[in-house]
Write an enzyme that holds these catalytic residues in place. Sequence first.
Site, PDB file in Angstrom:
ATOM      1  N   PRO A  45       6.198   4.467   7.792  1.00 33.40           N
ATOM      2  CA  PRO A  45       6.784   3.190   7.537  1.00 33.40           C
ATOM      3  C   PRO A  45       5.845   2.418   7.121  1.00 33.40           C
ATOM      4  CG  PRO A  45       7.282   3.684   9.884  1.00 33.40           C
ATOM      5  CD  PRO A  45       6.175   4.616   9.284  1.00 33.40           C
ATOM      6  N   CYS A  46       6.284   1.564   5.997  1.00 37.90           N
ATOM      7  CA  CYS A  46       5.417   0.781   4.930  1.00 37.90           C
ATOM      8  C   CYS A  46       5.624  -0.619   5.386  1.00 37.90           C
ATOM      9  CB  CYS A  46       5.753   1.021   3.425  1.00 37.90           C
ATOM     10  SG  CYS A  46       7.246   0.860   2.959  1.00 37.90           S
ATOM     11  N   GLN A  47       6.496  -1.171   6.167  1.00 43.67           N
ATOM     12  CA  GLN A  47       6.636  -2.488   6.239  1.00 43.67           C
ATOM     13  C   GLN A  47       5.371  -3.393   6.691  1.00 43.67           C
ATOM     14  OE1 GLN A  47       8.718  -0.288   7.602  1.00 43.67           O
ATOM     15  NE2 GLN A  47      10.590  -0.568   7.193  1.00 43.67           N
ATOM     16  N   PHE A  63       2.328  -2.996   5.412  1.00 44.25           N
ATOM     17  CA  PHE A  63       1.572  -2.868   4.417  1.00 44.25           C
ATOM     18  C   PHE A  63       2.133  -3.372   3.199  1.00 44.25           C
ATOM     19  CE2 PHE A  63       0.895   0.958   6.917  1.00 44.25           C
ATOM     20  CZ  PHE A  63      -0.304   0.889   7.670  1.00 44.25           C
TER      21      PHE A  63
END
Length: 331
Positions: A71-73, A75
């Site tokens: 998951p990138c949320q 960053f």
Amino acid sequence: MQETTFVDMFSGAGLFSAGAVQAGMRPLLAVDVSKEAIATYNRNVGPVAVVGSVTDFHDVPRADVLLAGPPCQGFSTLGRQDPLDARNALALTVPRWAEVCAALVVVVENVPPFPRSAHWREMAVEFQRLGYNVDTWELEAADYGTPQLRRRSFTVASRVGRVERPEPGLARISAGDALNRKVLPDDPMHRWPTPTGIAADRIALVPPCGDKRDIMKAAPHLCPPSWAKVGCQATDVWGRIDPARPANTLRCTFQNPSKGRYLHPTENRTLSLREGARLQGVPDCWQFEGRPYPVARQIGNGVPVPLAAAVLTAVQAAITSAGATSTKLAA
């Protein structure tokens, strides 16, 4: 020559895996928490995907390549960039999976700020402890045959020597090239929310390549006070896609005109699910499982297929050049 195999963590609907298949690899396992995404994966990539969490999944096979898109949320610059987001720590599960499946190469895809985070540094140190050399690339999807501007980071951890960064293509593909292709009349993916009321009135006022600023000039009464307060910020919302250029980054909310430049270049509507998939380089033969918003999430969360294929073709070349297999190195 032995076929290169791969496992995909955080697989989503399988767009990253689709690039691996295009590069000549075969999937052994894919894991994701979304049942709709897993159903899409099994329908279009191969029947190897299971619903589950990477933190408590144990039956991991040996494979040559490990793919991971944690998951990138926490960053992303589009989010809060919260270093305390609990999802950030999921990146630290990737080295553990790499050790279990004896991967020759691990490819971790994420947003560009990810390699500058504390979690990335911790992950990289663990890869190095396991004997991997670690490299990072920041690539623009539009440079690799995707009709969309989308910058992504790739962390490449290798036990077969250096993996050469893929070379960009010679010409970019415009959004119009993707959107103007004929869609089959019975394609269930060619659907969009029908605009009504104020939304329909606003969309009708947006000229080619225009956006909310045109609505503000033509019909101030249709605009909330917040638009004037924001000023020159967020000008892409309620915007039409420029068919002569790659589209802006496709988000999960691409069927909501208030979230970005997602209006069709000429028609008074947002993109259809099929058109969004095309901007991610997904072949028209794919059918996604689930209701419209979960499908839009599957599309918007994916790695553009042409970009994935370029990265994994480079990985395949390194493995072939080394003449290695995960079984050989494990021995």
